[in-house]
Write a protein that holds these residues in place. Sequence first.
Motif, PDB file in Angstrom:
ATOM      1  N   UNK A 201       3.488  -7.589  14.083  1.00 46.91           N
ATOM      2  CA  UNK A 201       3.147  -8.972  13.760  1.00 46.91           C
ATOM      3  C   UNK A 201       1.802  -9.085  13.052  1.00 46.91           C
ATOM      4  N   UNK A 202       0.880  -8.174  13.352  1.00 47.26           N
ATOM      5  CA  UNK A 202      -0.455  -8.299  12.776  1.00 47.26           C
ATOM      6  C   UNK A 202      -1.130  -6.940  12.732  1.00 47.26           C
ATOM      7  N   UNK A 203      -1.453  -6.503  11.516  1.00 47.46           N
ATOM      8  CA  UNK A 203      -2.163  -5.242  11.338  1.00 47.46           C
ATOM      9  C   UNK A 203      -3.197  -5.405  10.243  1.00 47.46           C
ATOM     10  N   UNK A 204      -4.286  -4.702  10.384  1.00 51.91           N
ATOM     11  CA  UNK A 204      -5.250  -4.654   9.292  1.00 51.91           C
ATOM     12  C   UNK A 204      -4.628  -3.892   8.129  1.00 51.91           C
ATOM     13  N   UNK A 205      -5.005  -4.270   6.932  1.00 48.94           N
ATOM     14  CA  UNK A 205      -4.451  -3.605   5.753  1.00 48.94           C
ATOM     15  C   UNK A 205      -4.712  -2.102   5.798  1.00 48.94           C
ATOM     16  N   UNK A 206      -5.826  -1.723   6.352  1.00 46.21           N
ATOM     17  CA  UNK A 206      -6.180  -0.308   6.417  1.00 46.21           C
ATOM     18  C   UNK A 206      -5.269   0.488   7.346  1.00 46.21           C
ATOM     19  N   UNK A 207      -4.480  -0.193   8.163  1.00 50.70           N
ATOM     20  CA  UNK A 207      -3.602   0.491   9.115  1.00 50.70           C
ATOM     21  C   UNK A 207      -2.135   0.502   8.683  1.00 50.70           C
ATOM     22  N   UNK A 208      -1.832  -0.012   7.528  1.00 44.36           N
ATOM     23  CA  UNK A 208      -0.434  -0.144   7.121  1.00 44.36           C
ATOM     24  C   UNK A 208       0.291   1.189   7.002  1.00 44.36           C
ATOM     25  N   UNK A 209      -0.420   2.276   6.785  1.00 41.56           N
ATOM     26  CA  UNK A 209       0.215   3.588   6.678  1.00 41.56           C
ATOM     27  C   UNK A 209      -0.017   4.430   7.934  1.00 41.56           C
ATOM     28  N   UNK A 210      -0.432   3.801   9.010  1.00 43.96           N
ATOM     29  CA  UNK A 210      -0.713   4.502  10.261  1.00 43.96           C
ATOM     30  C   UNK A 210       0.425   4.299  11.255  1.00 43.96           C
ATOM     31  N   UNK A 211       1.203   5.341  11.537  1.00 39.80           N
ATOM     32  CA  UNK A 211       2.360   5.174  12.428  1.00 39.80           C
ATOM     33  C   UNK A 211       2.006   4.579  13.788  1.00 39.80           C
ATOM     34  N   UNK A 212       0.918   5.018  14.378  1.00 36.44           N
ATOM     35  CA  UNK A 212       0.566   4.587  15.731  1.00 36.44           C
ATOM     36  C   UNK A 212       0.248   3.097  15.815  1.00 36.44           C
TER      37      UNK A 212
ATOM     38  N   UNK B  79       0.860  -1.177   0.000  1.00 39.43           N
ATOM     39  CA  UNK B  79       0.000   0.000   0.000  1.00 39.43           C
ATOM     40  C   UNK B  79       0.900   1.232   0.000  1.00 39.43           C
ATOM     41  N   UNK B  80       0.803   2.037  -1.018  1.00 43.64           N
ATOM     42  CA  UNK B  80       1.653   3.212  -1.154  1.00 43.64           C
ATOM     43  C   UNK B  80       0.861   4.495  -0.894  1.00 43.64           C
ATOM     44  N   UNK B  81       1.526   5.447  -0.277  1.00 39.04           N
ATOM     45  CA  UNK B  81       0.946   6.779  -0.175  1.00 39.04           C
ATOM     46  C   UNK B  81       0.873   7.388  -1.567  1.00 39.04           C
TER      47      UNK B  81
END
Length: 125
Positions: A99-110, A58-60
């Motif tokens: 280890x585990x993130x939703x795809x929608x959070x891949x660009x979320x630093x927190x 996922x790219x900005x």
Amino acid sequence: QVKLEESGGGSVKAGGSLTLSCTVSGVDRLHDCLGWFRQRPGQGREGVVGIRVDEDAVYADFVKGRFTISRNTAENTLYLQMNDLQPEDTAMYYCAADTSLARSLLLTPAAYMYWGQGTRVSVSS
């Protein structure tokens, strides 16, 4: 202890290229979720690109077509190939892992647990 270490930053002229590396130690294999972030002078940290194992990255919008993320699982290393760099790309660049993130959070630093110390990229006009 998980450790992420970035390298490859430097100074280039507009239109130039750099490849950043992020070596992950203290783990048997790369985390399933990896990302590159940047913090421009006077601004907050922003997502550049994120990737989950076996999925497209996922790219900005501001880097699409110019930057490419890749991973070398044998060497536990994440890369960011940056082409056609512009002065507005000047920033400290960080890699991050989780280890585990939703795809929608891949660009979320927190959302990320593990971070490197950053490598500086400076682009002159």
